[in-house]
Design a protein around this motif. Sequence first.
Motif, PDB file in Angstrom:
ATOM      1  N   PRO A   1       8.660 -11.130  44.671  1.00 52.78           N
ATOM      2  CA  PRO A   1       7.660 -12.195  44.532  1.00 52.78           C
ATOM      3  C   PRO A   1       6.866 -11.979  43.242  1.00 52.78           C
ATOM      4  O   PRO A   1       6.682 -10.837  42.790  1.00 52.78           O
ATOM      5  N   LYS A   2       6.407 -13.067  42.641  1.00 51.33           N
ATOM      6  CA  LYS A   2       5.763 -13.005  41.329  1.00 51.33           C
ATOM      7  C   LYS A   2       4.610 -11.998  41.282  1.00 51.33           C
ATOM      8  O   LYS A   2       4.506 -11.192  40.362  1.00 51.33           O
ATOM      9  N   ARG A   3       3.727 -12.048  42.252  1.00 49.06           N
ATOM     10  CA  ARG A   3       2.566 -11.147  42.261  1.00 49.06           C
ATOM     11  C   ARG A   3       2.972  -9.683  42.373  1.00 49.06           C
ATOM     12  O   ARG A   3       2.365  -8.806  41.769  1.00 49.06           O
ATOM     13  N   VAL A   4       4.005  -9.422  43.160  1.00 46.77           N
ATOM     14  CA  VAL A   4       4.486  -8.048  43.335  1.00 46.77           C
ATOM     15  C   VAL A   4       5.018  -7.523  42.002  1.00 46.77           C
ATOM     16  O   VAL A   4       4.673  -6.413  41.583  1.00 46.77           O
TER      17      VAL A   4
ATOM     18  N   PHE B   1       3.378  -4.499  39.753  1.00 45.61           N
ATOM     19  CA  PHE B   1       4.236  -3.365  39.416  1.00 45.61           C
ATOM     20  C   PHE B   1       4.265  -3.133  37.901  1.00 45.61           C
ATOM     21  O   PHE B   1       4.100  -2.007  37.429  1.00 45.61           O
ATOM     22  N   CYS B   2       4.477  -4.203  37.135  1.00 42.36           N
ATOM     23  CA  CYS B   2       4.546  -4.072  35.672  1.00 42.36           C
ATOM     24  C   CYS B   2       3.207  -3.636  35.090  1.00 42.36           C
ATOM     25  O   CYS B   2       3.178  -2.803  34.173  1.00 42.36           O
ATOM     26  N   LEU B   3       2.113  -4.168  35.614  1.00 43.19           N
ATOM     27  CA  LEU B   3       0.799  -3.760  35.113  1.00 43.19           C
ATOM     28  C   LEU B   3       0.552  -2.273  35.380  1.00 43.19           C
ATOM     29  O   LEU B   3      -0.001  -1.570  34.531  1.00 43.19           O
ATOM     30  N   ALA B   4       0.981  -1.811  36.543  1.00 43.17           N
ATOM     31  CA  ALA B   4       0.782  -0.402  36.884  1.00 43.17           C
ATOM     32  C   ALA B   4       1.717   0.505  36.086  1.00 43.17           C
ATOM     33  O   ALA B   4       1.285   1.513  35.523  1.00 43.17           O
ATOM     34  N   GLN B   5       2.991   0.138  36.027  1.00 39.84           N
ATOM     35  CA  GLN B   5       3.981   1.029  35.425  1.00 39.84           C
ATOM     36  C   GLN B   5       4.056   0.936  33.902  1.00 39.84           C
ATOM     37  O   GLN B   5       4.252   1.942  33.242  1.00 39.84           O
ATOM     38  N   LEU B   6       3.903  -0.257  33.374  1.00 41.62           N
ATOM     39  CA  LEU B   6       4.069  -0.428  31.931  1.00 41.62           C
ATOM     40  C   LEU B   6       2.753  -0.337  31.162  1.00 41.62           C
ATOM     41  O   LEU B   6       2.739   0.090  30.013  1.00 41.62           O
ATOM     42  N   GLN B   7       1.665  -0.749  31.818  1.00 41.86           N
ATOM     43  CA  GLN B   7       0.377  -0.715  31.124  1.00 41.86           C
ATOM     44  C   GLN B   7      -0.547   0.371  31.656  1.00 41.86           C
ATOM     45  O   GLN B   7      -1.649   0.548  31.144  1.00 41.86           O
TER      46      GLN B   7
ATOM     47  N   GLN C   1      24.127   5.220  26.630  1.00 39.14           N
ATOM     48  CA  GLN C   1      23.696   3.864  26.298  1.00 39.14           C
ATOM     49  C   GLN C   1      24.195   2.871  27.343  1.00 39.14           C
ATOM     50  O   GLN C   1      23.462   1.993  27.776  1.00 39.14           O
ATOM     51  N   ALA C   2      25.456   3.023  27.754  1.00 40.38           N
ATOM     52  CA  ALA C   2      26.028   2.133  28.769  1.00 40.38           C
ATOM     53  C   ALA C   2      25.284   2.277  30.094  1.00 40.38           C
ATOM     54  O   ALA C   2      24.983   1.282  30.761  1.00 40.38           O
ATOM     55  N   ILE C   3      24.966   3.501  30.471  1.00 39.75           N
ATOM     56  CA  ILE C   3      24.226   3.744  31.717  1.00 39.75           C
ATOM     57  C   ILE C   3      22.829   3.141  31.630  1.00 39.75           C
ATOM     58  O   ILE C   3      22.348   2.507  32.573  1.00 39.75           O
ATOM     59  N   ILE C   4      22.174   3.307  30.493  1.00 38.94           N
ATOM     60  CA  ILE C   4      20.829   2.764  30.302  1.00 38.94           C
ATOM     61  C   ILE C   4      20.861   1.243  30.389  1.00 38.94           C
ATOM     62  O   ILE C   4      20.016   0.632  31.060  1.00 38.94           O
ATOM     63  N   LEU C   5      21.834   0.618  29.725  1.00 36.23           N
ATOM     64  CA  LEU C   5      21.936  -0.847  29.764  1.00 36.23           C
ATOM     65  C   LEU C   5      22.177  -1.356  31.178  1.00 36.23           C
ATOM     66  O   LEU C   5      21.578  -2.352  31.605  1.00 36.23           O
ATOM     67  N   GLU C   6      23.045  -0.688  31.916  1.00 39.58           N
ATOM     68  CA  GLU C   6      23.315  -1.086  33.300  1.00 39.58           C
ATOM     69  C   GLU C   6      22.051  -0.956  34.149  1.00 39.58           C
ATOM     70  O   GLU C   6      21.720  -1.841  34.936  1.00 39.58           O
ATOM     71  N   THR C   7      21.333   0.140  33.975  1.00 40.59           N
ATOM     72  CA  THR C   7      20.099   0.364  34.728  1.00 40.59           C
ATOM     73  C   THR C   7      19.046  -0.676  34.370  1.00 40.59           C
ATOM     74  O   THR C   7      18.367  -1.213  35.259  1.00 40.59           O
ATOM     75  N   LEU C   8      18.907  -0.974  33.084  1.00 44.77           N
ATOM     76  CA  LEU C   8      17.942  -1.995  32.663  1.00 44.77           C
ATOM     77  C   LEU C   8      18.282  -3.360  33.261  1.00 44.77           C
ATOM     78  O   LEU C   8      17.396  -4.097  33.700  1.00 44.77           O
ATOM     79  N   GLY C   9      19.566  -3.683  33.296  1.00 36.99           N
ATOM     80  CA  GLY C   9      19.990  -4.945  33.901  1.00 36.99           C
ATOM     81  C   GLY C   9      19.660  -5.005  35.381  1.00 36.99           C
ATOM     82  O   GLY C   9      19.189  -6.033  35.887  1.00 36.99           O
ATOM     83  N   GLN C  10      19.883  -3.909  36.075  1.00 40.60           N
ATOM     84  CA  GLN C  10      19.581  -3.875  37.502  1.00 40.60           C
ATOM     85  C   GLN C  10      18.068  -3.914  37.744  1.00 40.60           C
ATOM     86  O   GLN C  10      17.608  -4.525  38.706  1.00 40.60           O
ATOM     87  N   LEU C  11      17.319  -3.263  36.875  1.00 42.34           N
ATOM     88  CA  LEU C  11      15.858  -3.304  36.983  1.00 42.34           C
ATOM     89  C   LEU C  11      15.340  -4.725  36.766  1.00 42.34           C
ATOM     90  O   LEU C  11      14.486  -5.208  37.508  1.00 42.34           O
ATOM     91  N   GLN C  12      15.877  -5.402  35.762  1.00 44.78           N
ATOM     92  CA  GLN C  12      15.485  -6.791  35.505  1.00 44.78           C
ATOM     93  C   GLN C  12      15.803  -7.672  36.717  1.00 44.78           C
ATOM     94  O   GLN C  12      14.980  -8.487  37.135  1.00 44.78           O
ATOM     95  N   ALA C  13      16.989  -7.508  37.271  1.00 50.93           N
ATOM     96  CA  ALA C  13      17.375  -8.286  38.451  1.00 50.93           C
ATOM     97  C   ALA C  13      16.444  -7.983  39.621  1.00 50.93           C
ATOM     98  O   ALA C  13      16.045  -8.897  40.362  1.00 50.93           O
ATOM     99  N   MET C  14      16.066  -6.712  39.779  1.00 48.24           N
ATOM    100  CA  MET C  14      15.147  -6.329  40.851  1.00 48.24           C
ATOM    101  C   MET C  14      13.798  -7.027  40.665  1.00 48.24           C
ATOM    102  O   MET C  14      13.230  -7.571  41.604  1.00 48.24           O
ATOM    103  N   LEU C  15      13.279  -7.020  39.430  1.00 48.69           N
ATOM    104  CA  LEU C  15      11.989  -7.665  39.164  1.00 48.69           C
ATOM    105  C   LEU C  15      12.053  -9.158  39.439  1.00 48.69           C
ATOM    106  O   LEU C  15      11.097  -9.742  39.960  1.00 48.69           O
TER     107      LEU C  15
END
Length: 178
Positions: free
Chosen positions: A124-127, A131-137, A106-120
């Motif tokens: 740039p907004k369009r990028v 990325f989210c449209l391709a990966q999440l949808q 859980q700690a590893i997942i939370l850290e990774t999610l935080g880093q992913l959020q920071a990366m997003l």
Amino acid sequence: MNAPPSAPVPGSTLEDLYRANHGWMQRWLQRKLGNASDAAELAQDVFVSLLSTPRVFNDAEHARAYLGRMSRSACVDFWRRRRIEQAYLEVLAAQPEHQVPSLEHQAIILETLGQLQAMLERMPKRVAEAFCLAQLQGMKQREIAEQLGVSERSVNKYLAQAMYQCLLLEVELDVSLT
């Protein structure tokens, strides 16, 4: 204009900077966060950051302004992590007990999610959108292009930029795990 007696002068040590500014920084963080423990931790994080990346300040005012900016940034990161943690805990609560990962995972997942959020947020907004449209949808490049009102070539470029950022994050995560 003379600096107050407790303020460090140019060329002073990190210890002097800490003594002159730690108290007000921690009080400011506590007012923002509403929690003395979290405020103390973030204040320490700011000074640890200065320890790893030393800076030279022109005067006490410059040092305090920089520390204030670092404190505000630490608060933003703290609230971002809290939002991510809360969302993750809500998802976990909906899972059957046998599917809940260990506390370590859980700690590893939370850290990774935080880093992913920071990366997003750094992208740039369009990028980030592409990325989210391709990966999440699961949208195809043509669909993303239509959604964003750009060419497929632009979408391809956006996705390449996003994947590059993902690779940088992966390297960062690998280094932190070793």
